[in-house]
Write an enzyme that holds these catalytic residues in place. Structure first.
Site, PDB file in Angstrom:
ATOM      1  N   HIS A  39       9.188  17.422  13.295  1.00 51.24           N
ATOM      2  CA  HIS A  39      10.411  17.813  12.573  1.00 51.24           C
ATOM      3  C   HIS A  39      11.627  17.707  13.490  1.00 51.24           C
ATOM      4  CE1 HIS A  39       7.262  20.291  10.399  1.00 51.24           C
ATOM      5  NE2 HIS A  39       7.780  19.591   9.424  1.00 51.24           N
ATOM      6  N   ARG A 191      -0.403  21.023   9.602  1.00 55.33           N
ATOM      7  CA  ARG A 191      -1.790  21.412   9.294  1.00 55.33           C
ATOM      8  C   ARG A 191      -2.679  21.430  10.543  1.00 55.33           C
ATOM      9  NH1 ARG A 191      -2.408  20.833   3.530  1.00 55.33           N
ATOM     10  NH2 ARG A 191      -0.548  19.823   2.755  1.00 55.33           N
TER      11      ARG A 191
END
Ligand code: PAF
Length: 284
Positions: A39, A191
């Protein structure tokens, strides 16, 4: 660095409009939180290209086709804010669900999609991209950015959003940012924190297999490469959902790669309960 945080879209819209009046360009990075270096690379790309960078954190319920996945999706706004304060992010938009979906049945875009709307993630997670298009359309309508930054890690997602932007003539340019990887090749993902130590080590087979296929693509038959790859991953105990060589622009599955053709090699597999995806582009 300090960031300005908005929870209400009205306040964010007012602030962004003020920045636009000053002549600032707006870059936008939508996320569901659990922020990692992947990100941050989107935020840094935005900060290089745009004057003001807005990041959103919103775990969008409409894109989860598996209720358990939504319930267990990692959430930690406080540590995400700390991560953003160390980045080039200027504004965080962290709305609650009523802010994004004020009415029970919100608008769901339904653009003409290429094979991207039918294959791989679309086939294995029915309704997932309807939810993604719904939330990204809504977020773009609120933020109205000049540039939207999305990761190559979710290649199919960025392609579908690109097709949605074109179909609805939205005045935002989409930039795809390359996947960030660990030293052992594993693609960064929110995840990954759900993997136990053994599964984490085994999961490196995904990127290894993709790179193996990529190196053999010019010479070998696509179907046999895919079959070999599936076996290689299964041998490590991961459950393969798909391993597909496809056209980069349409995601049409390919059985032969012609000279000069641009392809993407995509994989989805489960390591225990954790579903992982990855892809590489060919040629680079
Ligand atoms: O990639 C994600 O994190 C999500 O699908 C997105 C684009 C933020 C929409 O909820």
């Amino acid at each position: 660095m300090s960031i300005t945080i908005f929870k209400r879209s009205e306040d964010l819209i007012h602030h962004v409009n003020e920045e636009k009046k000053k002549g600032c360009s707006i870059g936008f990075v939508p996320t569901m939180g659990a922020l990692h270096q992947g990100h941050i690379s989107l935020i840094e790309a935005s900060a290089i290209q745009c004057d003001v960078t807005v990041c959103s954190i919103f775990v969008n319920p409409t894109q989860f086709n598996d209720k358990k996945d939504l319930e267990t999706y990692p959430r930690n706004l406080c540590s995400d804010i700390k991560v953003l304060m160390d980045s080039s992010c200027d504004i965080l938009f962290a709305p609650d669900v009523h802010e994004i979906y004020p009415h029970e049945s919100g608008f769901v875009p339904s653009p003409e999609l290429s094979w991207a709307g039918k294959v791989m993630e679309a086939a294995h997670r029915p309704g997932h991209y309807d939810g993604v298009m719904q939330v990204v359309y809504r977020l773009l309508d609120i933020v109205k950015p000049d540039v939207l930054f999305m990761g190559q890690k979710d290649y199919q997602q960025q392609l579908i959003i690109r097709q949605m932007i074109a179909a609805y003539e939205i005045k935002t340019k989409l930039v795809m940012v390359p996947t960030e990887r660990e030293a052992d090749g594993m693609a960064l993902s929110s995840r990954n924190v759900k993997l136990d130590e053994e599964s984490r080590i085994k999961a490196t087979i995904l990127s290894k297999t993709l790179h193996d296929i990529k190196s053999q693509l010019p010479h070998e038959d696509v179907n046999s490469l895919q079959e070999k790859g599936i076996n290689q991953i299964a041998d490590k105990g991961l459950e393969v959902e798909y391993l597909q060589v496809a056209d980069q622009n349409t995601l049409k599955p390919l059985s032969k790669v012609h000279k000069g053709e641009k392809v993407v090699i995509c994989v989805a597999a489960r390591a225990g309960d954790v579903r992982l995806i990855d892809n590489v582009l060919y040629p680079d």
